[in-house]
Design a protein around this motif. Structure first.
Motif, mmCIF file in Angstrom:
data_model
loop_
_atom_site.group_PDB
_atom_site.id
_atom_site.type_symbol
_atom_site.label_atom_id
_atom_site.label_comp_id
_atom_site.label_asym_id
_atom_site.label_seq_id
_atom_site.Cartn_x
_atom_site.Cartn_y
_atom_site.Cartn_z
ATOM 1 N N ASP A 267 0.793 -1.136 0.052
ATOM 2 C CA ASP A 267 -0.068 -0.054 -0.115
ATOM 3 C C ASP A 267 1.097 1.321 0.048
ATOM 4 O OD1 ASP A 267 -1.791 2.157 0.498
ATOM 5 O OD2 ASP A 267 -2.588 1.167 2.061
ATOM 6 N N PRO A 268 0.900 1.907 -0.982
ATOM 7 C CA PRO A 268 1.679 3.385 -1.115
ATOM 8 C C PRO A 268 1.475 4.286 -0.042
ATOM 9 C CG PRO A 268 0.967 2.747 -3.236
ATOM 10 C CD PRO A 268 -0.205 1.877 -2.377
ATOM 11 N N ASP B 209 11.331 7.794 2.512
ATOM 12 C CA ASP B 209 11.422 7.972 1.058
ATOM 13 C C ASP B 209 12.208 6.674 0.426
ATOM 14 O OD1 ASP B 209 10.753 10.535 1.184
ATOM 15 O OD2 ASP B 209 12.591 11.541 1.549
ATOM 16 N N GLU B 210 13.015 5.983 1.394
ATOM 17 C CA GLU B 210 13.846 4.802 0.736
ATOM 18 C C GLU B 210 12.864 3.831 0.346
ATOM 19 O OE1 GLU B 210 16.354 7.542 3.218
ATOM 20 O OE2 GLU B 210 14.322 6.376 3.781
ATOM 21 N N GLU B 211 11.609 3.894 0.929
ATOM 22 C CA GLU B 211 10.353 2.902 0.683
ATOM 23 C C GLU B 211 10.054 3.329 -0.640
ATOM 24 O OE1 GLU B 211 7.807 1.327 3.965
ATOM 25 O OE2 GLU B 211 8.770 3.223 4.590
ATOM 26 N N ARG B 212 9.642 4.709 -0.860
ATOM 27 C CA ARG B 212 8.961 5.033 -2.072
ATOM 28 C C ARG B 212 10.048 4.849 -3.339
ATOM 29 N NH1 ARG B 212 8.116 9.006 1.815
ATOM 30 N NH2 ARG B 212 6.023 8.964 2.627
ATOM 31 N N ALA B 213 11.287 5.335 -3.027
ATOM 32 C CA ALA B 213 12.300 4.744 -3.980
ATOM 33 C C ALA B 213 12.616 3.519 -4.557
ATOM 34 C CB ALA B 213 13.779 5.428 -3.577
ATOM 35 N N LEU B 214 12.304 2.556 -3.743
ATOM 36 C CA LEU B 214 12.231 1.291 -3.936
ATOM 37 C C LEU B 214 11.130 0.856 -4.799
ATOM 38 C CD1 LEU B 214 13.513 -1.536 -4.232
ATOM 39 C CD2 LEU B 214 12.903 -2.259 -1.644
ATOM 40 N N ALA B 215 10.130 1.275 -4.562
ATOM 41 C CA ALA B 215 8.760 1.061 -5.219
ATOM 42 C C ALA B 215 8.721 1.660 -6.530
ATOM 43 C CB ALA B 215 7.628 1.603 -4.323
ATOM 44 N N ALA B 216 9.368 2.818 -6.759
ATOM 45 C CA ALA B 216 9.443 3.339 -7.594
ATOM 46 C C ALA B 216 10.387 2.832 -8.838
ATOM 47 C CB ALA B 216 9.796 4.717 -7.909
ATOM 48 N N LEU C 291 19.042 -1.676 -9.948
ATOM 49 C CA LEU C 291 18.352 -1.381 -8.553
ATOM 50 C C LEU C 291 19.251 -1.455 -7.288
ATOM 51 C CD1 LEU C 291 15.143 -3.812 -9.232
ATOM 52 C CD2 LEU C 291 15.080 -1.247 -8.906
ATOM 53 N N ARG C 292 20.298 -1.858 -7.684
ATOM 54 C CA ARG C 292 21.391 -2.102 -6.432
ATOM 55 C C ARG C 292 21.696 -0.707 -5.559
ATOM 56 N NH1 ARG C 292 27.307 -0.690 -6.332
ATOM 57 N NH2 ARG C 292 27.792 -0.906 -4.304
ATOM 58 N N PRO C 293 21.511 0.345 -6.138
ATOM 59 C CA PRO C 293 22.024 1.563 -5.128
ATOM 60 C C PRO C 293 20.878 1.932 -4.463
ATOM 61 C CG PRO C 293 22.844 1.964 -7.342
ATOM 62 C CD PRO C 293 21.952 0.821 -7.593
ATOM 63 N N THR C 294 19.537 1.596 -4.911
ATOM 64 C CA THR C 294 18.517 1.924 -4.409
ATOM 65 C C THR C 294 18.138 0.764 -3.080
ATOM 66 O OG1 THR C 294 17.580 2.556 -6.243
ATOM 67 C CG2 THR C 294 15.959 2.247 -4.534
ATOM 68 N N LEU C 295 18.619 -0.311 -3.490
ATOM 69 C CA LEU C 295 18.444 -1.528 -2.308
ATOM 70 C C LEU C 295 19.130 -1.242 -1.441
ATOM 71 C CD1 LEU C 295 18.057 -4.568 -4.889
ATOM 72 C CD2 LEU C 295 16.517 -3.995 -2.768
ATOM 73 N N ASP C 296 20.897 -0.819 -1.699
ATOM 74 C CA ASP C 296 21.553 -0.595 -0.551
ATOM 75 C C ASP C 296 21.184 0.345 0.686
ATOM 76 O OD1 ASP C 296 23.210 -2.266 -1.680
ATOM 77 O OD2 ASP C 296 24.733 -0.809 -2.754
ATOM 78 N N VAL C 297 20.648 1.453 -0.052
ATOM 79 C CA VAL C 297 20.088 2.481 0.825
ATOM 80 C C VAL C 297 18.907 2.024 1.630
ATOM 81 C CG1 VAL C 297 18.912 4.956 0.894
ATOM 82 C CG2 VAL C 297 20.825 4.399 -0.481
ATOM 83 N N PHE C 298 18.027 1.210 0.943
ATOM 84 C CA PHE C 298 16.746 0.813 1.773
ATOM 85 C C PHE C 298 17.137 -0.010 2.821
ATOM 86 C CE2 PHE C 298 13.722 -2.509 2.260
ATOM 87 C CZ PHE C 298 12.664 -1.851 2.427
ATOM 88 N N PHE C 299 18.199 -0.880 2.577
ATOM 89 C CA PHE C 299 18.379 -1.821 3.627
ATOM 90 C C PHE C 299 19.177 -1.018 4.670
ATOM 91 C CE2 PHE C 299 17.825 -5.547 0.518
ATOM 92 C CZ PHE C 299 16.999 -6.085 1.398
ATOM 93 N N ASP C 300 19.875 0.028 4.378
ATOM 94 C CA ASP C 300 20.584 0.887 5.251
ATOM 95 C C ASP C 300 19.861 1.690 6.111
ATOM 96 O OD1 ASP C 300 23.252 1.899 6.601
ATOM 97 O OD2 ASP C 300 22.807 3.627 5.369
ATOM 98 N N LYS C 301 18.560 2.220 5.703
ATOM 99 C CA LYS C 301 17.763 3.232 6.202
ATOM 100 C C LYS C 301 16.638 2.662 6.755
ATOM 101 C CE LYS C 301 20.720 6.679 5.325
ATOM 102 N NZ LYS C 301 21.514 7.341 6.396
ATOM 103 N N VAL C 302 16.010 1.625 6.360
ATOM 104 C CA VAL C 302 14.815 1.077 6.651
ATOM 105 C C VAL C 302 14.828 -0.072 7.394
ATOM 106 C CG1 VAL C 302 12.653 0.265 5.746
ATOM 107 C CG2 VAL C 302 13.903 2.155 4.391
ATOM 108 N N THR C 303 13.841 -0.227 8.708
ATOM 109 C CA THR C 303 13.672 -1.189 9.554
ATOM 110 C C THR C 303 12.813 -2.068 8.886
ATOM 111 O OG1 THR C 303 14.684 -0.002 11.289
ATOM 112 C CG2 THR C 303 13.465 -2.046 11.977
ATOM 113 N N VAL C 304 12.860 -3.066 8.522
ATOM 114 C CA VAL C 304 11.846 -3.762 7.805
ATOM 115 C C VAL C 304 10.935 -4.373 8.760
ATOM 116 C CG1 VAL C 304 11.081 -5.951 6.365
ATOM 117 C CG2 VAL C 304 13.292 -4.560 5.822
#
Length: 684
Positions: free
Chosen positions: A596-597, A603-610, A638-651
């Motif tokens: 669900d958007p 922003d890191e979630e939105r970036a990965l979704a985009a 997608l690699r840079p976006t994923l790196d930032v996602f895993f660094d900043k987002v607590t799943v």
């Protein structure tokens, strides 16, 4: 360290058994003398002997050995059986950690004593594929009558006898004696060491090193060929065999009568090879040369003239037989031999060769159409398929089964069949082995594939599939032949569809296993080429793509991608996502469905979704158009976006809704990678 030499001298050992026998002797002796720490092993083999030399400790030192017996409180019979087995009384046992234990002190054992004990036992149990008894008073067996046992430890005889109670084993005992060449240096001589043994044998016309014998033969026959401006037909199998037939190789050249030079070159070569162990020769144009080379076991005072004449006389008789078959076979057209195939059983459950010929014919036509061959080539493929097995009824193939197919090609050409048909009949067995070329002519390719497809579907339908190392019908070789033929010719065929057509009218058995069987052969082939079979496994996760060319192109693109920096990090991210989902899915999953958007909190979630929204249609379009490199680049981006996602987002956020939504986003990423491959199967 002490130096041990063991030589077993016998009557002539079959050449094919010699290398394995020498290896077995070395392995078994090393194992038997384990307590003496054997090292620096060397083995030798030849037509009348196998031998091994190694270094061993001077003795097995004094030691204490322990053997655990029954548990404390075990039935009395168990304890009695243990003590009886070891010849001790219960008083000699100690109780350790709840078990009765026998501790015994063993005295030192000299190397001489251990060798004298181990070697006779080893020889009685030696694993020859075939062995024989000779005489009437012994049960001892050997591949051929064993005449001498040479056994030295630091130059001294290790005394032992083969005799057992009630069996004198021909009175064979160890000694320091062996023999040289049977004719050039008859009689025994004394051996002092391994080096002296090898040197003395050579002075007595025995080249005990197999590599040297083969080199002498190869060099000698090449020299003779060069003197007549011809070349030797490469035949490593024959070279190895001949090296095992002679002790002192002397290559000689003979001449072939001009009257036989119109025989097919393959007939001449196989007749010389099978019947006489002769090497065939070719001229500059690749045609059969009017010479042959053979290897004698000793030099001759007359330079071998008498021996050459004798071999030429024998070869004339052999070629006269071949000439008889060649002339007789050509009196009946190949097409007229096809009905006779109905009387030749292919397999009890699969019918006759006639039925098989008709199946191959129909299937060859189907494959020719799938290959896009023109209207004239399709009936040619059908005709060649029908004729492919007809030479099985000829006298020549009955005499020399090794040239089936080849002879059919000659007979078809003699009958005036279309050149493409004759060629296809001759080539439909290609590739015959791992190093053989595949068929290249279009009609030949269609028939070669049809032959193997029919073979595989037939035997899989009746459940006769390879198991372990057993493959009596050559199904692994057939599968590999299909793979190589398709790859070498870049054929865009749907192999799955062709298997279905080949299996039409058949059911049951193991037909459903055929795709996996082909997949496994493809893995084996790629592994032998040094390719990454794990990448193939990842690409095949969704099932076998019947188009092997497309499959391998996709695999190659994936392999290239994961070797880049972005690819390596993307692979790590994909595995991290898969691990998180595996753990969390067990708790309250599966976490499927679109995220669900409105629940994206960072922003890191939105970036990965985009990024996924952009990558997915790009990947799907690229895969559809077989632009596999573009698909790999899209996923790798997608690699840079994923790196930032895993660094900043607590799943696994504390908020339940946020956590579920992030897991769904990760699952969408996993589904995106699955469009490419199952990254979990890729190593690293």
């Amino acid at each position: 360290m002490a130096k041990l030499l063991l030589e077993l001298f016998s009557e002539e050992i079959p050449a094919g058994m010699q290398p394995r026998a020498a290896a077995d002797l070395g392995t078994l002796l090393t194992k038997a003398l384990d307590g003496l720490h054997p090292s620096d092993m060397r083995t030798w083999f030849g037509t009348r002997r196998i031998a091994v030399a190694l270094n061993v400790d001077a003795e097995i030192p004094a030691r204490t050995v322990s053997e655990r017996g029954p548990r404390e409180g075990a039935p009395e019979k168990a304890l009695q059986g243990f003590t009886r087995k070891h010849g001790v009384t219960p008083d000699e046992l100690t109780l350790e950690n709840g078990f009765w234990v026998l501790n015994r002190s063993l005295d030192p054992v000299s190397a001489e004593s251990r060798v004298a004990e181990a070697v006779p036992e080893l020889l009685w149990k030696f694993p020859w594929p075939k062995s024989m008894r000779w005489g009437v008073n012994s049960g001892f067996t050997w591949v051929r009558p064993l005449r001498r046992i040479l056994c030295l430890l630091d130059g001294r005889v290790v005394p032992f006898a083969l005799a057992r109670e009630g069996d004198e084993a021909h009175g064979l005992k160890s000694s320091n004696l062996t023999e040289g060449h049977r004719f050039l240096a008859p009689g025994a001589f004394e051996v002092l060491s391994a080096d002296q043994w090898e040197q003395e044998l050579e002075t007595r016309f025995v080249i005990i090193n197999d590599d040297r014998r083969r080199d002498m033969i190869g060099t000698g026959i090449a020299r003779l060929a060069a003197e007549h401006d011809v070349t030797v037909v490469q035949d490593d199998g024959l070279l190895h065999e001949v090296a095992g037939l002679v002790e002192y190789p002397v290559p000689l050249m003979g001449q072939i009568d001009a009257a036989f030079m119109d025989l097919p070159a393959e007939v001449m070569q196989v007749s010389m090879r099978i019947n006489q162990r002769y090497f065939a020769l070719r001229d500059k144009d690749g045609k059969a040369a009017p010479f042959f080379v053979f290897v004698a076991n000793l030099p001759f005072r007359d330079g071998g003239k008498l021996t050459i004449a004798g071999n030429e006389r024998v070869l004339r008789a052999r070629f006269a037989d071949a000439r008889h078959f060649w002339d007789l076979d050509r009196k009946t057209k190949l097409i007229d031999r096809v009905p006779a195939l109905d009387a030749v059983t292919f397999h009890a459950k699969l019918g006759t060769q006639g039925e098989r010929a008709r199946r191959i014919s129909a299937l060859a036509g189907t494959i020719a159409k799938a290959m896009g061959l023109d209207a004239s080539q399709v009936p040619q493929a059908e005709r060649a398929g029908l004729l492919a097995k007809a030479d099985l009824t000829t006298g020549m193939v009955g005499e020399f089964p090794e040239i089936q197919g080849v002879m059919g090609g000659y007979y078809a050409a003699h009958d005036g069949e279309n050149a493409a048909v004759s060629q296809a009949v001759a080539e439909h067995y290609m590739p015959r082995g791992q190093s053989d070329e595949t068929a290249k002519a279009p009609v030949s390719v269609a028939v070669a594939l049809a032959d193997r497809l029919d073979l595989l579907t037939g035997f899989f339908a009746i459940g006769e599939t390879p198991s372990g190392s057993g493959d009596p019908y050559g199904l692994r070789r057939a599968a590999l032949g299909i793979i190589r033929t398709i790859r070498d010719n870049g054929l865009r065929l749907d192999l799955t569809d062709l298997f279905a057509k080949a299996a039409a009218g058949r059911s049951g058995g193991d037909l459903s296993r055929l795709p996996d069987f082909i997949t496994e052969r493809l893995r084996v082939q790629l592994r032998s080429e040094g390719e990454r079979h794990d990448v193939l496994a990842a690409t095949l996760a969704g099932g076998l793509d019947g188009d092997l060319v497309r499959l391998l192109a996709r695999t190659s693109a994936l392999s290239d991608m994961i070797q880049t920096e972005n690819g390596k990090n993307l692979l790590a991210a994909a595995k991290r996502a898969a691990n998180i989902l595996r753990i969390e899915d067990k708790k309250d999953g599966p976490h499927i469905g679109a995220p669900d958007p409105s629940l994206y909190a960072q922003d890191e979630e939105r970036a990965l979704a985009a990024g996924l929204d952009q990558a997915i249609p790009t990947i799907e379009a690229a895969l559809k158009d077989e632009r596999f490199t573009d698909a790999m680049q899209a996923i790798a981006a997608l690699r840079p976006t994923l790196d930032v996602f895993f660094d900043k987002v607590t799943v696994n956020a504390p908020e339940p809704a946020l956590r579920i939504n992030r897991l769904k986003l990760l699952n969408r990423f996993r589904e995106t990678t699955a469009l490419i491959a199952d990254f979990g199967q890729i190593e690293g």
